[in-house]
Design an enzyme around this catalytic site. Sequence first.
Site, PDB file in Angstrom:
ATOM      1  N   HIS A 120     -42.328 -32.013 -56.257  1.00  0.00           N
ATOM      2  CA  HIS A 120     -42.911 -31.679 -57.559  1.00  0.00           C
ATOM      3  C   HIS A 120     -44.090 -32.623 -57.757  1.00  0.00           C
ATOM      4  CE1 HIS A 120     -38.569 -30.800 -58.199  1.00  0.00           C
ATOM      5  NE2 HIS A 120     -38.962 -29.854 -59.024  1.00  0.00           N
ATOM      6  N   GLU A 251     -37.576 -19.365 -58.087  1.00  0.00           N
ATOM      7  CA  GLU A 251     -36.230 -19.823 -57.713  1.00  0.00           C
ATOM      8  C   GLU A 251     -35.242 -19.497 -58.833  1.00  0.00           C
ATOM      9  OE1 GLU A 251     -36.086 -23.837 -56.164  1.00  0.00           O
ATOM     10  OE2 GLU A 251     -34.073 -24.126 -56.961  1.00  0.00           O
ATOM     11  N   GLU A 287     -31.411 -20.641 -53.901  1.00  0.00           N
ATOM     12  CA  GLU A 287     -30.617 -21.873 -53.726  1.00  0.00           C
ATOM     13  C   GLU A 287     -29.146 -21.484 -53.872  1.00  0.00           C
ATOM     14  OE1 GLU A 287     -32.032 -25.470 -55.537  1.00  0.00           O
ATOM     15  OE2 GLU A 287     -30.008 -26.103 -56.020  1.00  0.00           O
ATOM     16  N   HIS A 290     -27.121 -22.378 -56.853  1.00  0.00           N
ATOM     17  CA  HIS A 290     -27.436 -21.587 -58.046  1.00  0.00           C
ATOM     18  C   HIS A 290     -26.721 -20.234 -57.971  1.00  0.00           C
ATOM     19  CE1 HIS A 290     -31.533 -23.902 -58.532  1.00  0.00           C
ATOM     20  NE2 HIS A 290     -30.479 -24.697 -58.586  1.00  0.00           N
ATOM     21  N   ASP A 315     -33.398 -23.028 -50.626  1.00  0.00           N
ATOM     22  CA  ASP A 315     -33.075 -24.420 -50.952  1.00  0.00           C
ATOM     23  C   ASP A 315     -31.649 -24.632 -50.489  1.00  0.00           C
ATOM     24  OD1 ASP A 315     -35.442 -25.288 -51.893  1.00  0.00           O
ATOM     25  OD2 ASP A 315     -34.813 -25.594 -53.971  1.00  0.00           O
ATOM     26  N   ASP A 326     -24.274 -27.818 -61.015  1.00  0.00           N
ATOM     27  CA  ASP A 326     -25.157 -27.882 -59.858  1.00  0.00           C
ATOM     28  C   ASP A 326     -25.029 -29.253 -59.191  1.00  0.00           C
ATOM     29  OD1 ASP A 326     -27.186 -27.061 -58.215  1.00  0.00           O
ATOM     30  OD2 ASP A 326     -28.795 -27.417 -59.654  1.00  0.00           O
ATOM     31  N   ASP A 328     -25.654 -29.956 -55.963  1.00  0.00           N
ATOM     32  CA  ASP A 328     -26.681 -30.176 -54.933  1.00  0.00           C
ATOM     33  C   ASP A 328     -26.167 -30.977 -53.740  1.00  0.00           C
ATOM     34  OD1 ASP A 328     -28.814 -28.785 -56.146  1.00  0.00           O
ATOM     35  OD2 ASP A 328     -29.355 -30.506 -57.379  1.00  0.00           O
ATOM     36  N   ASP A 358     -32.518 -29.159 -50.729  1.00  0.00           N
ATOM     37  CA  ASP A 358     -32.518 -29.546 -52.146  1.00  0.00           C
ATOM     38  C   ASP A 358     -31.127 -30.141 -52.423  1.00  0.00           C
ATOM     39  OD1 ASP A 358     -32.794 -29.894 -54.806  1.00  0.00           O
ATOM     40  OD2 ASP A 358     -33.426 -27.856 -55.286  1.00  0.00           O
TER      41      ASP A 358
HETATM   42  C1  XUL Z   1     -33.094 -27.406 -59.914  1.00  0.00           C
HETATM   43  C2  XUL Z   1     -33.779 -27.121 -58.643  1.00  0.00           C
HETATM   44  C3  XUL Z   1     -35.176 -27.616 -58.549  1.00  0.00           C
HETATM   45  C4  XUL Z   1     -36.106 -26.676 -57.863  1.00  0.00           C
HETATM   46  C5  XUL Z   1     -37.541 -27.120 -57.892  1.00  0.00           C
HETATM   47  O1  XUL Z   1     -31.794 -26.961 -59.965  1.00  0.00           O
HETATM   48  O2  XUL Z   1     -33.217 -26.563 -57.743  1.00  0.00           O
HETATM   49  O3  XUL Z   1     -35.146 -28.843 -57.905  1.00  0.00           O
HETATM   50  O4  XUL Z   1     -35.755 -26.479 -56.542  1.00  0.00           O
HETATM   51  O5  XUL Z   1     -38.014 -27.346 -59.163  1.00  0.00           O
HETATM   52 CO    CO Z   2     -33.853 -25.955 -55.817  1.00  0.00          CO
END
Ligand code: XUL
Ligand code: CO
Length: 456
Positions: A120, A251, A287, A290, A315, A326, A328, A358
Amino acid sequence: MSSFAPASKGGESANLADMKVFFPGIEKIQYKPDSGPSDTLCFKHYNASEVVCGRTMEEWCRFSVCYWHTFRGTGADPFGFPTLIRPWEDNSNTIDNAKRRLRAGFEFFSKLGVKYWCFHDRDIAPEGADLTETNKILDEVSDLALELQTETGVKLLWATCNLFAHQRYMNGASTNPNAHIVAYAAAQVKKGLEVAKKLGAENYVFWGGREGYHSILNTDVRAELDHMAAFFKMVVAYKEKIGFTGQLLIEPKPKEPSKHQYDYDAMTVIAFLKTYGLDKDFKINVEPNHTTLAGHSYEHDVIMAAKYNMLGSIDSNTGSPDLGWDTDQFPMDIKNCTMIMKTIIEMGGLAPGGLNFDCKVRRESTALQDMFISHIGAMDALARGLKCAAKLIEEKVMSGLVEERYSSFTSGLGKDLADGNATLEQCEEFVLKNGEPEIASGQQEHYEAILNYYVK
Ligand code: XUL
Ligand code: CO
């Protein structure tokens, strides 16, 4: 989040200024297929140059490290302070700190052996007092990023703008009820696209964490979605104007931080893009964490997007099936990885997208080595998934069964139905003549057992 706070002056200690090696004692990660179970600092399956299904593993996987978790993550959570104390950080939000961190990043990417990274705008460079100063800082830090990319050969899979952390975006960015804030987000994205072009980004992502609502009582959802579409049209126009050739991606995520996010899942985003005539300009960055938050199986959105030729990138992460948010985590489950790689092989590859991690190490995984071990484990899991999927596809046992299952659509009335050439009257005539259809077993358990045979 402290990492997105405005730029600060800050004293850089002499020791940090001289720092040249950030991961001492860790050499380039090697492929050692015969290594033992506790040797987790080498690849047992990921062999970049090994050919599977006609392509190298590196070409199929296109791995990428995400900068926000791996280099901006502190381990802080709503209940606790940072736990991931990195030796190159001086806890300031200065440009010097940002540049040193970037050097640490490129050493990490190179030692790990990934060819891509993602960021980002606000991950790599702090905000200044106003947009002019912020953009100047971003220019200076992204100049260094370009130098490091050229030096190491690591490329930019995608860039994105952080349109969710700053308090100005608390009610949304492109869907904010205040036009001034929408304009601010647009100005930020204009710069983001310019930086993406400068760094040769192969894609550009929009994740709309604040594009949604908490209360329907104060929200005009139709106006907000119209504004989001108008925003994306400005993006397409500017992309074309400056000649940025990266693929635009959205996304999906159903919730968190907003209660109802507009980009709920892959099919919702596809419907949005088609409704507003944007489907030729955007694809989807799925992702899986998600996807599972949306109540679907792990691979669902990847498959749905791929089937409509809308899968742009992944992701690559996972949630914890027993938690509802989430998390991750690094993808370590071979069955999940097999399903993802099966889809990628069937669609002929993910380029210009890739498998971006991610993912974040747990706040308890505090050692520098854990940054490597986590990525290596996930790269190995996906490489194993690739090998399992290749065998599953090549031996055609499962695809043969699926083909047979739909074979009634290959001739006669079935073919007319599939081609959209049948009528209700024809169907009635067919049933009157042929009577009750035969019932066939769906054989789910048979398929599951076949999958288990290949997942090794
Ligand atoms: C948030 C997420 C972000 C996006 C990029 O859940 O996945 O990191 O991948 O903004
Ligand atoms: Co993401």
